[in-house]
Design a protein around this motif. Sequence first.
Motif, PDB file in Angstrom:
ATOM      1  N   VAL A  59      -7.566  -5.363   5.359  1.00  0.00           N
ATOM      2  CA  VAL A  59      -6.568  -4.301   5.426  1.00  0.00           C
ATOM      3  C   VAL A  59      -6.145  -3.941   4.006  1.00  0.00           C
ATOM      4  CG1 VAL A  59      -4.272  -3.655   6.258  1.00  0.00           C
ATOM      5  CG2 VAL A  59      -5.727  -5.146   7.656  1.00  0.00           C
ATOM      6  N   SER A  60      -6.071  -2.651   3.728  1.00  0.00           N
ATOM      7  CA  SER A  60      -5.578  -2.157   2.443  1.00  0.00           C
ATOM      8  C   SER A  60      -4.510  -1.112   2.713  1.00  0.00           C
ATOM      9  CB  SER A  60      -6.704  -1.547   1.613  1.00  0.00           C
ATOM     10  OG  SER A  60      -7.624  -2.529   1.222  1.00  0.00           O
ATOM     11  N   GLU A  61      -3.617  -0.941   1.720  1.00  0.00           N
ATOM     12  CA  GLU A  61      -2.469  -0.058   1.896  1.00  0.00           C
ATOM     13  C   GLU A  61      -2.201   0.702   0.604  1.00  0.00           C
ATOM     14  OE1 GLU A  61       1.740  -1.019   3.752  1.00  0.00           O
ATOM     15  OE2 GLU A  61       1.504  -2.030   1.832  1.00  0.00           O
ATOM     16  N   ILE A  62      -1.680   1.907   0.765  1.00  0.00           N
ATOM     17  CA  ILE A  62      -1.214   2.691  -0.368  1.00  0.00           C
ATOM     18  C   ILE A  62       0.131   3.293   0.025  1.00  0.00           C
ATOM     19  CG2 ILE A  62      -2.375   4.818   0.387  1.00  0.00           C
ATOM     20  CD1 ILE A  62      -2.919   5.427  -2.598  1.00  0.00           C
ATOM     21  N   PHE A  63       1.039   3.444  -0.927  1.00  0.00           N
ATOM     22  CA  PHE A  63       2.290   4.128  -0.616  1.00  0.00           C
ATOM     23  C   PHE A  63       2.381   5.407  -1.429  1.00  0.00           C
ATOM     24  CE2 PHE A  63       3.889   1.672  -4.238  1.00  0.00           C
ATOM     25  CZ  PHE A  63       4.686   2.601  -4.894  1.00  0.00           C
ATOM     26  N   CYS A  64       3.041   6.388  -0.835  1.00  0.00           N
ATOM     27  CA  CYS A  64       3.235   7.681  -1.477  1.00  0.00           C
ATOM     28  C   CYS A  64       4.674   8.114  -1.265  1.00  0.00           C
ATOM     29  CB  CYS A  64       2.312   8.733  -0.880  1.00  0.00           C
ATOM     30  SG  CYS A  64       0.551   8.348  -0.972  1.00  0.00           S
ATOM     31  N   ASP A  65       5.317   8.534  -2.323  1.00  0.00           N
ATOM     32  CA  ASP A  65       6.628   9.141  -2.196  1.00  0.00           C
ATOM     33  C   ASP A  65       6.395  10.620  -1.896  1.00  0.00           C
ATOM     34  OD1 ASP A  65       8.075   6.793  -2.778  1.00  0.00           O
ATOM     35  OD2 ASP A  65       7.659   7.077  -4.907  1.00  0.00           O
ATOM     36  N   TYR A  66       7.188  11.187  -0.998  1.00  0.00           N
ATOM     37  CA  TYR A  66       6.986  12.584  -0.649  1.00  0.00           C
ATOM     38  C   TYR A  66       8.267  13.381  -0.802  1.00  0.00           C
ATOM     39  CZ  TYR A  66       8.896  11.466   4.000  1.00  0.00           C
ATOM     40  OH  TYR A  66       9.688  11.064   5.034  1.00  0.00           O
ATOM     41  N   SER A  67       8.077  14.642  -1.145  1.00  0.00           N
ATOM     42  CA  SER A  67       9.181  15.592  -1.321  1.00  0.00           C
ATOM     43  C   SER A  67       8.627  16.979  -1.027  1.00  0.00           C
ATOM     44  CB  SER A  67       9.721  15.526  -2.743  1.00  0.00           C
ATOM     45  OG  SER A  67       8.739  15.991  -3.651  1.00  0.00           O
ATOM     46  N   ALA A  68       9.447  17.984  -1.205  1.00  0.00           N
ATOM     47  CA  ALA A  68       8.986  19.355  -0.993  1.00  0.00           C
ATOM     48  C   ALA A  68       7.822  19.702  -1.921  1.00  0.00           C
ATOM     49  CB  ALA A  68      10.141  20.325  -1.196  1.00  0.00           C
ATOM     50  N   ALA A  69       7.741  19.022  -3.060  1.00  0.00           N
ATOM     51  CA  ALA A  69       6.675  19.288  -4.027  1.00  0.00           C
ATOM     52  C   ALA A  69       5.344  18.659  -3.626  1.00  0.00           C
ATOM     53  CB  ALA A  69       7.088  18.773  -5.400  1.00  0.00           C
ATOM     54  N   GLY A  70       5.356  17.740  -2.671  1.00  0.00           N
ATOM     55  CA  GLY A  70       4.111  17.093  -2.251  1.00  0.00           C
ATOM     56  C   GLY A  70       4.222  15.579  -2.284  1.00  0.00           C
ATOM     57  N   PHE A  71       3.073  14.922  -2.443  1.00  0.00           N
ATOM     58  CA  PHE A  71       2.985  13.468  -2.448  1.00  0.00           C
ATOM     59  C   PHE A  71       2.695  12.942  -3.845  1.00  0.00           C
ATOM     60  CE2 PHE A  71       1.691  14.637   1.876  1.00  0.00           C
ATOM     61  CZ  PHE A  71       2.490  13.802   2.625  1.00  0.00           C
ATOM     62  N   ALA A  72       3.329  11.834  -4.203  1.00  0.00           N
ATOM     63  CA  ALA A  72       3.036  11.114  -5.447  1.00  0.00           C
ATOM     64  C   ALA A  72       2.708   9.677  -5.060  1.00  0.00           C
ATOM     65  CB  ALA A  72       4.228  11.146  -6.389  1.00  0.00           C
ATOM     66  N   CYS A  73       1.486   9.239  -5.372  1.00  0.00           N
ATOM     67  CA  CYS A  73       0.999   7.915  -4.973  1.00  0.00           C
ATOM     68  C   CYS A  73       0.637   7.152  -6.249  1.00  0.00           C
ATOM     69  CB  CYS A  73      -0.208   8.051  -4.056  1.00  0.00           C
ATOM     70  SG  CYS A  73      -0.006   9.257  -2.734  1.00  0.00           S
TER      71      CYS A  73
END
Length: 100
Positions: free
Chosen positions: A76-90
């Motif tokens: 299992v692998s995982e990535i996190f992304c912060d999201y806002s109106a501007a899109g995703f930042a991972c």
Amino acid sequence: MDSVKAQGNQELSAALSRGKAYIGRRTVMGTTVGGYAWKDLTTPANPGFPRDACAVSVTYTGQRAYVKVLTTGGDVSEIFCDYSAAGFACPLGWQAVVRP
């Protein structure tokens, strides 16, 4: 593909297609559904994606979404992304998760 209702009128989805993983977001307001904005999570900017991924899931907490993939070998692998109106930042790429 997996989807989850996020904060407000947002829906987050993860998709696994042709060996690539994506995270997407769309607005859902009553019976009005917007189009998806997708981000490819398998680019060089997101290193460590396992090439034998066969299943995907998504969850969130606050403004952070987590996409997990399961491989044919059981890893299992995982990535996190912060999201806002501007899109995703991972910012960190894919990380190994303890095997089930």
